[in-house]
Design a protein around this motif. Structure first.
Motif, PDB file in Angstrom:
ATOM      1  N   GLN A 212     -32.686   5.043 -82.826  1.00 15.78           N
ATOM      2  CA  GLN A 212     -31.785   3.976 -83.243  1.00 15.78           C
ATOM      3  C   GLN A 212     -32.587   2.820 -83.833  1.00 15.78           C
ATOM      4  O   GLN A 212     -33.611   2.435 -83.285  1.00 15.78           O
ATOM      5  N   SER A 213     -32.087   2.273 -84.922  1.00 13.12           N
ATOM      6  CA  SER A 213     -32.717   1.092 -85.509  1.00 13.12           C
ATOM      7  C   SER A 213     -31.741  -0.069 -85.650  1.00 13.12           C
ATOM      8  O   SER A 213     -32.095  -1.111 -86.190  1.00 13.12           O
ATOM      9  N   ASP A 214     -30.517   0.111 -85.183  1.00 15.12           N
ATOM     10  CA  ASP A 214     -29.536  -0.979 -85.098  1.00 15.12           C
ATOM     11  C   ASP A 214     -29.529  -1.417 -83.629  1.00 15.12           C
ATOM     12  O   ASP A 214     -28.824  -0.843 -82.802  1.00 15.12           O
ATOM     13  N   CYS A 215     -30.319  -2.431 -83.335  1.00 15.84           N
ATOM     14  CA  CYS A 215     -30.571  -2.773 -81.936  1.00 15.84           C
ATOM     15  C   CYS A 215     -29.554  -3.772 -81.388  1.00 15.84           C
ATOM     16  O   CYS A 215     -29.052  -4.633 -82.114  1.00 15.84           O
ATOM     17  N   ASP A 216     -29.291  -3.643 -80.109  1.00 17.22           N
ATOM     18  CA  ASP A 216     -28.391  -4.534 -79.367  1.00 17.22           C
ATOM     19  C   ASP A 216     -27.006  -4.661 -79.992  1.00 17.22           C
ATOM     20  O   ASP A 216     -26.514  -5.766 -80.230  1.00 17.22           O
ATOM     21  N   PRO A 217     -26.331  -3.542 -80.275  1.00 12.99           N
ATOM     22  CA  PRO A 217     -24.979  -3.603 -80.835  1.00 12.99           C
ATOM     23  C   PRO A 217     -23.942  -3.864 -79.738  1.00 12.99           C
ATOM     24  O   PRO A 217     -24.308  -3.996 -78.555  1.00 12.99           O
ATOM     25  N   PRO A 218     -22.650  -3.916 -80.074  1.00 10.84           N
ATOM     26  CA  PRO A 218     -21.622  -4.225 -79.075  1.00 10.84           C
ATOM     27  C   PRO A 218     -21.547  -3.264 -77.888  1.00 10.84           C
ATOM     28  O   PRO A 218     -21.106  -3.655 -76.805  1.00 10.84           O
ATOM     29  N   SER A 219     -21.959  -2.006 -78.066  1.00 11.90           N
ATOM     30  CA  SER A 219     -21.906  -1.061 -76.946  1.00 11.90           C
ATOM     31  C   SER A 219     -22.962  -1.343 -75.886  1.00 11.90           C
ATOM     32  O   SER A 219     -22.913  -0.788 -74.790  1.00 11.90           O
TER      33      SER A 219
END
Length: 472
Positions: A212-219
């Motif tokens: 993953q490279s989209d860190c700290d998303p809503p999930s």
């Protein structure tokens, strides 16, 4: 006592300042987008003036009653208010029906214009086709994460639309399987690595992989995975929780669909398939990729995921209230027990998909993914609106009452984002982890304000919108 009061006061001031900054950044962002949109509109109008005569010749005027027929040379105009397609003018065939599609907003004033199409991520309150006339349809296409535009995920806004194409299976055109090319890719053994070889590879590879490279998303997936990594070895190739490098030629994000990348992932026993948001039917390549490769997905995301899995035993579904330590213990047990592990791949080995809902959805789907023999989901969305417009044109001719369509709240709906309450170590100061819940709560106020202003049915300014947002 005085020192404690002072600390309390400082804490309260910090919280207030943080909230003020969030709102300020949001307002500035909205204003910036508005200015860019005005520039785009100015450029589009210039294009329109340059081709005015050509476009007028292409679509003879249809009166507001909708008279005219596909064979008669008069066509409804459908305007992409969000310039998704980039087409300044195209006469589209939709079976027996034809409509003229354009991104040119000046067609708002055209008497033949019947519908406006919006792309959810680009949907903005500052520029809407208002006043909305009685014969104007609004249609929404939104297949992306709720974090891209939370306003749309509340009843006051989603119910402004007549037609929808979203990831929800309740929408008029469901896009739930948008990341799955076909049933054949699920059955395929093109990348399948036998368990005996995976066991040998365990000498150099962890049992679990995370990319993953989209860190700290809503999930809040990184919080869970960070804790999981303290209990079981995880190879993390992406920017988030990175601890292992890909070969140089695969480091670019555009290589995520290359065969070499797939072959690396296929060597693992488990892939952490954690979505960036938790909503029913919001399912991305994070689930389908391991299923295609013959790796067991450890899935966290859509609560109704069993509606879409190839079989009941094809994935390990993470329960949010279950600890990462307990999940790690289960994965270790499967890693050491070949017979138990292979129960998760039995469907793959036999190429058997038992989920009747998935079978029905894929065989009945009117659009294709990476399939040049089929229309895209955008094409089918356009034609859905075109056909419905023509249905009402023909009903009027026959003296019948036109049909009405309206989106329901469940056409695009997600619960508020939540965070895991595990004890956390130090996190980066750039972390977005704490902004999603306030952003969601703020979007509820924005949705309510937008609905009120849209119902007034006249243009409004950015200032009027924000004044309405904070009027409660």
């Amino acid at each position: 006592m005085a020192r404690r009061s002072t600390k309390t006061l400082v804490f309260c001031l910090c919280i207030s300042a943080s909230f003020f900054l969030i709102i300020t950044f949001k307002v500035v962002g909205e204003l910036g987008h508005f200015e860019r949109q005005q520039l785009n509109l100015h450029l589009t109008e210039g294009l329109y003036r340059g081709h005015k005569e050509t476009l007028r010749d292409t679509i003879p005027v249809m009166d507001t009653a909708g008279t005219g027929a596909p064979g008669g040379g008069s066509y409804p105009v459908i305007v992409w208010w969000s310039p998704l397609t980039g087409e300044t003018g195209r006469l589209g065939d939709c079976g027996r029906n034809r409509c003229f599609f354009t991104i040119n907003r000046t067609y708002y004033h055209h008497p033949s214009t019947k519908a406006f199409l919006f792309y959810g991520t680009d949907f903005n309150v500052e520029s809407l086709p208002l006043p909305r006339r009685a014969h104007h349809h609004w249609a929404l296409f939104h297949e992306e994460s709720p974090k891209n535009n939370y306003k749309l995920f509340h009843k006051p806004v989603i119910t402004l639309f007549n037609h929808t194409a979203t990831f929800s299976h309740f929408s008029h055109l469901p896009l739930t399987t948008q990341y799955l090319e076909s049933l054949d890719v699920l059955r395929s053994h093109a990348y399948f690595v036998p368990l005996s070889k995976k066991n040998l590879l365990r000498k150099s590879l962890a049992p679990v992989v995370y990319v993953q490279s989209d860190c700290d998303p809503p999930s809040d997936r990184d919080t869970f995975v960070r804790q999981l990594m303290t209990h079981i070895q995880v190879d993390s190739y992406g920017e988030c929780l990175h601890n292992k490098d890909l070969p140089p030629h695969l480091k670019d994000f555009t290589a995520m669909d290359e065969q070499g990348f797939y072959r690396i992932l296929a060597q693992y026993k488990f892939i952490l398939a954690f979505e960036n948001a938790v909503c029913d039917d919001y399912i991305t390549e994070k689930l389908w990729r391991p299923l295609k490769l013959g790796v067991v997905p450890v899935y966290y995301g859509a609560p109704n995921i069993h509606r879409w899995l190839p079989s009941n035993g094809s994935a390990i579904v993470v329960r949010p209230k279950e600890s990462p330590e307990k999940l790690a213990e289960y994965l270790k047990r499967l890693d050491e027990n070949d017979q138990e592990y292979e129960t998760y791949l039995e469907w793959k080995e036999k190429r058997e998909i038992s989920n009747q809902n998935l079978l029905a959805e894929m065989t009945g789907r009117k659009w294709g993914v990476q399939d040049i023999t089929k229309d895209s989901h955008v094409d089918v969305f356009e034609c859905m609106v075109c056909k419905r417009i023509w249905e009402n044109i023909n009903r009027l001719k026959e003296g019948l009452t036109p049909r009405t369509w309206q989106a329901d709240a469940n056409h695009l709906k997600c619960p508020p984002p939540t965070t895991f309450d595990f004890a956390l170590g130090p996190t980066s100061w750039t972390s977005q982890r704490g902004i999603w819940r306030p952003s969601y709560e703020q979007s509820k106020k924005e949705a309510k304000a937008l609905h009120i202003l849209a119902q007034r049915n006249k243009n409004f300014s950015v200032e009027e919108f924000w004044k309405q947002v904070f009027s409660d």
